[in-house]
Design an enzyme around this catalytic site. Structure first.
Site, short mmCIF file in Angstrom:
data_model
loop_
_atom_site.label_atom_id
_atom_site.label_comp_id
_atom_site.label_asym_id
_atom_site.label_seq_id
_atom_site.Cartn_x
_atom_site.Cartn_y
_atom_site.Cartn_z
N ARG A 190 38.66 42.09 23.44
CA ARG A 190 39.68 41.07 23.21
C ARG A 190 41.03 41.78 23.11
NH1 ARG A 190 36.63 37.95 24.90
NH2 ARG A 190 35.83 36.03 23.96
N GLU A 241 47.12 36.67 26.11
CA GLU A 241 46.55 36.17 27.35
C GLU A 241 46.90 34.70 27.62
OE1 GLU A 241 42.68 38.11 27.55
OE2 GLU A 241 42.03 36.38 28.66
N HIS A 267 40.63 39.20 33.07
CA HIS A 267 39.51 38.80 32.19
C HIS A 267 38.27 38.38 33.00
CE1 HIS A 267 38.60 37.26 27.87
NE2 HIS A 267 37.51 37.70 28.46
C1 DGY Z 1 33.15 36.38 26.42
O1 DGY Z 1 32.12 35.77 26.76
O2 DGY Z 1 33.55 36.42 25.27
C2 DGY Z 1 33.87 37.08 27.50
O3 DGY Z 1 35.11 37.52 27.11
C3 DGY Z 1 33.94 36.22 28.74
O4 DGY Z 1 33.71 37.07 29.77
#
Ligand code: DGY
Length: 318
Positions: A238, A267, A285
């Protein structure tokens, strides 16, 4: 009458079909970024909500869902949802763990190798017609095989990344509040160290921790100062785990050698200066974005949603 559910975005047809059998579906009007106002308005008479990681499901949204039984996030991360508040209202919150582990680990390696061997930069150079012949010093990168890898967060994805490191004959160290049992550490060939030691000794640092108040800006100016000048930072977890402004500074000053990012602090906004730097590879992402995995994620979220609206305990409670 079937229970009503709200889907903030379109899903794959297979997942829609599954939900349709058990519930009456309403979608948000725009597939890009449904406004909070729209979600609040539409959630009022719904028993289930299926959302993506881009939807902020905070107290205000949850409170509007007077009949809500379940919030099914189509992602493994769930920092977009106020889980504590949902639980206080007796609402299930679910995620999609497991199905995206290997895919995200694969992308971690794609990114790591791309930065280390300067793949996107070399591609741009070749397409620009600038390849005039082999040279001994053309696009010199960093060796990967045999180097020291540091993994921050040894959950499912971190472990899958460590497994792949064995193929590159790397030495692997990790940090995690919960140590692996010794037997598992031995099998995986990993050793637990402090975050500071991991940063000091790793040639590659890769982040696989969830975003929590404790991991917000876990990597900032102090941490960059501890890292090797040749180090490469990879973040597929993240964005806010890394202080993006401090990262820009570290890359500009060549405090570290490079970075590979799949996620961003604000983001989809990206720190303007990152876009102009050659020693960083930027992805939108796509950690879990294989056709197979994204379908599995949608089906898992759909099943969790159905279980929740039927009053059954969903498989993937967070
Ligand atoms: C998630 O599932 O948390 C991812 O970031 C998506 O790819």
């Amino acid at each position: 009458m079937k229970p009503k559910v709200l889907l903030t975005h379109q899903l794959f047809p297979e997942a829609i079909e599954l939900i349709k059998k058990e519930a009456e579906i309403e979608f948000c009007s725009s597939d890009h970024s449904p406004s909070k106002k729209e979600i609040i308005q539409k959630i009022k008479d719904k028993q289930g909500l299926l959302c993506l990681l881009v939807d902020t499901i905070d107290q205000e949204v949850i409170a509007a869902g007077q009949q809500l039984k379940v919030i099914a996030n189509c992602a493994v991360g769930y920092n977009n949802i106020d889980v504590e508040y949902a639980h206080s209202r007796g609402i299930y919150v679910t995620n999609t763990p497991g199905v995206l582990t290997e895919t995200t680990a694969d992308l971690t390696w794609a990114l790591l190798l791309a930065v280390a061997r300067r793949v996107p930069e070399a591609d741009r150079f070749t397409r620009a017609g600038r390849f005039t012949g082999w040279r001994l010093d053309l696009f010199l990168g960093q060796e990967v095989t045999g180097k020291q890898l540091g993994i921050i967060g040894l959950g499912r994805i971190g472990r899958a990344v460590a497994e792949r490191a064995q193929g590159f004959k790397m030495k692997v160290i990790y940090t995690d509040p919960r140590p692996l049992p010794e037997e598992e550490e031995r099998k995986l060939g990993v050793k637990r160290v402090s975050l500071d030691d991991l940063l000091k000794y790793s040639d590659f640092v890769t982040i696989h921790t969830a975003l929590t108040p404790q991991t917000y800006h876990l990597i900032s100016a102090r941490e960059f100062a501890l890292m090797k000048k040749e180090a490469i930072l990879i973040n597929v977890a993240r964005g806010p785990v890394v202080d993006e402004k401090a990262l820009v500074e570290a890359l500009e000053k060549k405090q570290i050698w490079g970075a590979g990012l799949d996620v961003y602090e604000r983001e989809p906004l990206i720190e303007e200066k990152l876009l102009r730097l050659d020693n960083v590879v930027l992805l939108p992402h796509i950690g879990s974005a294989s056709r197979e995995t994204r379908l599995k994620m949608a089906l898992t979220a759909a099943k969790n949603l159905i279980q929740g609206i039927q009053g059954k305990k969903p498989d993937n409670l967070v």
